[in-house]
Design a protein around this motif. Structure first.
Motif, PDB file in Angstrom:
ATOM      1  N   SER A  20       0.853  -1.190   0.000  1.00  0.00           N
ATOM      2  CA  SER A  20       0.000   0.000   0.000  1.00  0.00           C
ATOM      3  C   SER A  20       0.884   1.232   0.000  1.00  0.00           C
ATOM      4  O   SER A  20       1.995   1.211   0.532  1.00  0.00           O
ATOM      5  N   ASN A  52      -5.864   8.069 -12.580  1.00  0.00           N
ATOM      6  CA  ASN A  52      -7.023   8.372 -11.747  1.00  0.00           C
ATOM      7  C   ASN A  52      -8.311   7.837 -12.358  1.00  0.00           C
ATOM      8  O   ASN A  52      -9.312   7.677 -11.660  1.00  0.00           O
ATOM      9  N   SER A  69      -4.288  -1.264  -7.994  1.00  0.00           N
ATOM     10  CA  SER A  69      -5.593  -0.624  -7.817  1.00  0.00           C
ATOM     11  C   SER A  69      -5.384   0.644  -6.983  1.00  0.00           C
ATOM     12  O   SER A  69      -4.298   0.864  -6.441  1.00  0.00           O
ATOM     13  N   ARG A  70      -6.424   1.439  -6.904  1.00  0.00           N
ATOM     14  CA  ARG A  70      -6.292   2.674  -6.123  1.00  0.00           C
ATOM     15  C   ARG A  70      -7.624   3.092  -5.550  1.00  0.00           C
ATOM     16  O   ARG A  70      -8.694   2.725  -6.060  1.00  0.00           O
ATOM     17  N   ASP A  71      -7.525   3.865  -4.489  1.00  0.00           N
ATOM     18  CA  ASP A  71      -8.688   4.490  -3.863  1.00  0.00           C
ATOM     19  C   ASP A  71      -8.464   5.995  -3.988  1.00  0.00           C
ATOM     20  O   ASP A  71      -7.642   6.567  -3.252  1.00  0.00           O
ATOM     21  N   ASN A  72      -9.152   6.618  -4.919  1.00  0.00           N
ATOM     22  CA  ASN A  72      -8.920   8.045  -5.179  1.00  0.00           C
ATOM     23  C   ASN A  72      -9.282   8.911  -3.976  1.00  0.00           C
ATOM     24  O   ASN A  72      -8.635   9.925  -3.713  1.00  0.00           O
ATOM     25  N   ALA A  73     -10.299   8.511  -3.248  1.00  0.00           N
ATOM     26  CA  ALA A  73     -10.719   9.299  -2.085  1.00  0.00           C
ATOM     27  C   ALA A  73      -9.633   9.321  -1.005  1.00  0.00           C
ATOM     28  O   ALA A  73      -9.514  10.290  -0.256  1.00  0.00           O
ATOM     29  N   LYS A  74      -8.844   8.255  -0.953  1.00  0.00           N
ATOM     30  CA  LYS A  74      -7.787   8.151   0.050  1.00  0.00           C
ATOM     31  C   LYS A  74      -6.408   8.450  -0.526  1.00  0.00           C
ATOM     32  O   LYS A  74      -5.415   8.379   0.199  1.00  0.00           O
ATOM     33  N   THR A  76      -4.603   6.615  -2.278  1.00  0.00           N
ATOM     34  CA  THR A  76      -3.830   5.422  -1.936  1.00  0.00           C
ATOM     35  C   THR A  76      -3.805   4.462  -3.115  1.00  0.00           C
ATOM     36  O   THR A  76      -4.831   4.250  -3.768  1.00  0.00           O
ATOM     37  N   TYR A  78      -2.521   0.493  -4.342  1.00  0.00           N
ATOM     38  CA  TYR A  78      -2.232  -0.841  -3.822  1.00  0.00           C
ATOM     39  C   TYR A  78      -1.585  -1.687  -4.917  1.00  0.00           C
ATOM     40  O   TYR A  78      -1.831  -1.486  -6.104  1.00  0.00           O
TER      41      TYR A  78
END
Length: 114
Positions: A20, A52, A69-74, A76, A78
Protein backbone atom coordinates in the motif's frame (compact mmCIF):
# COMPACT_ATOMS: atom_id res chain seq x y z
CA UNK A 1 3.64 15.80 -1.15
CA UNK A 2 4.66 12.70 0.78
CA UNK A 3 4.26 9.05 -0.07
CA UNK A 4 4.14 6.43 2.68
CA UNK A 5 4.51 2.83 1.57
CA UNK A 6 3.89 -0.27 3.63
CA UNK A 7 3.35 -4.00 3.29
CA UNK A 8 6.70 -5.42 2.30
CA UNK A 9 8.27 -8.44 3.92
CA UNK A 10 9.54 -11.97 3.52
CA UNK A 11 7.29 -14.47 1.77
CA UNK A 12 7.64 -17.92 0.26
CA UNK A 13 7.52 -18.41 -3.47
CA UNK A 14 4.00 -18.94 -4.74
CA UNK A 15 2.42 -16.89 -1.97
CA UNK A 16 0.88 -13.41 -2.10
CA UNK A 17 1.69 -10.04 -0.64
CA UNK A 18 -0.04 -6.66 -0.82
CA UNK A 19 1.69 -3.29 -0.81
CA UNK A 20 0.00 0.00 0.00
CA UNK A 21 1.10 3.57 -0.57
CA UNK A 22 -0.73 6.61 0.74
CA UNK A 23 -0.07 10.05 -0.68
CA UNK A 24 -0.58 13.17 1.39
CA UNK A 25 -0.36 16.86 0.61
CA UNK A 26 -1.66 18.92 -2.28
CA UNK A 27 -2.24 16.38 -5.05
CA UNK A 28 -3.77 17.22 -8.42
CA UNK A 29 -6.74 15.00 -9.20
CA UNK A 30 -5.28 13.95 -12.55
CA UNK A 31 -2.30 11.75 -11.90
CA UNK A 32 -0.66 8.36 -12.16
CA UNK A 33 0.23 6.29 -9.13
CA UNK A 34 2.10 3.05 -9.07
CA UNK A 35 5.14 1.01 -8.31
CA UNK A 36 8.70 0.56 -9.47
CA UNK A 37 11.24 -1.90 -8.14
CA UNK A 38 14.97 -2.24 -7.96
CA UNK A 39 16.77 -5.51 -7.42
CA UNK A 40 20.41 -5.64 -6.29
CA UNK A 41 22.74 -4.74 -9.13
CA UNK A 42 19.88 -3.83 -11.47
CA UNK A 43 18.24 -0.62 -12.62
CA UNK A 44 14.96 0.54 -11.20
CA UNK A 45 12.12 -0.68 -13.38
CA UNK A 46 8.41 -0.11 -13.79
CA UNK A 47 6.14 -2.67 -12.17
CA UNK A 48 2.66 -1.17 -12.59
CA UNK A 49 0.93 2.18 -12.96
CA UNK A 50 -2.69 3.25 -12.69
CA UNK A 51 -4.19 6.61 -13.51
CA UNK A 52 -7.02 8.37 -11.75
CA UNK A 53 -9.44 6.94 -14.31
CA UNK A 54 -8.39 3.37 -13.57
CA UNK A 55 -6.33 2.64 -16.67
CA UNK A 56 -3.38 0.39 -15.90
CA UNK A 57 0.01 -0.46 -17.32
CA UNK A 58 2.10 -3.46 -16.27
CA UNK A 59 5.57 -4.77 -16.86
CA UNK A 60 5.46 -7.94 -18.95
CA UNK A 61 7.14 -9.87 -16.15
CA UNK A 62 4.23 -9.31 -13.75
CA UNK A 63 1.22 -9.42 -16.08
CA UNK A 64 -1.33 -11.93 -14.89
CA UNK A 65 0.24 -12.14 -11.43
CA UNK A 66 0.14 -8.61 -10.05
CA UNK A 67 -2.82 -6.25 -9.81
CA UNK A 68 -2.60 -2.52 -9.18
CA UNK A 69 -5.59 -0.62 -7.82
CA UNK A 70 -6.29 2.67 -6.12
CA UNK A 71 -8.69 4.49 -3.86
CA UNK A 72 -8.92 8.04 -5.18
CA UNK A 73 -10.72 9.30 -2.09
CA UNK A 74 -7.79 8.15 0.05
CA UNK A 75 -5.04 8.96 -2.48
CA UNK A 76 -3.83 5.42 -1.94
CA UNK A 77 -2.47 2.90 -4.41
CA UNK A 78 -2.23 -0.84 -3.82
CA UNK A 79 -0.24 -3.62 -5.42
CA UNK A 80 -1.50 -7.17 -4.96
CA UNK A 81 1.29 -9.56 -5.83
CA UNK A 82 0.25 -13.16 -6.44
CA UNK A 83 2.30 -16.22 -7.37
CA UNK A 84 5.45 -14.51 -6.21
CA UNK A 85 8.76 -15.70 -7.59
CA UNK A 86 12.32 -15.37 -6.32
CA UNK A 87 13.01 -12.93 -9.14
CA UNK A 88 10.39 -10.57 -7.69
CA UNK A 89 12.76 -9.90 -4.79
CA UNK A 90 13.53 -6.19 -4.80
CA UNK A 91 12.97 -2.90 -3.07
CA UNK A 92 9.59 -1.62 -4.23
CA UNK A 93 9.09 2.12 -4.60
CA UNK A 94 5.81 3.97 -4.74
CA UNK A 95 5.50 6.61 -7.47
CA UNK A 96 3.16 9.57 -7.97
CA UNK A 97 3.25 11.38 -11.33
CA UNK A 98 1.36 14.59 -11.96
CA UNK A 99 1.42 17.04 -14.84
CA UNK A 100 3.87 19.19 -12.88
CA UNK A 101 6.05 16.90 -10.84
CA UNK A 102 6.85 13.33 -9.95
CA UNK A 103 7.46 11.93 -6.48
CA UNK A 104 9.04 8.83 -4.98
CA UNK A 105 8.08 7.16 -1.77
CA UNK A 106 10.52 5.38 0.48
CA UNK A 107 11.25 1.85 -0.61
CA UNK A 108 9.81 -1.25 0.97
CA UNK A 109 11.72 -4.52 0.77
CA UNK A 110 10.04 -7.58 -0.70
CA UNK A 111 11.98 -10.82 -0.36
CA UNK A 112 10.70 -14.03 -1.92
CA UNK A 113 12.30 -17.23 -0.70
CA UNK A 114 12.40 -20.20 -3.05
Amino acid sequence: VQLQASGGGLVQAGRSLRLSCAASGSIPSINFMGWFRQAPGKQRELVALINNGGSTNYADSVKGRFAVSRDNAKNTVYLLMNSLKAEDTAVYYCRLITAFQAYWGQGTQVTVSS
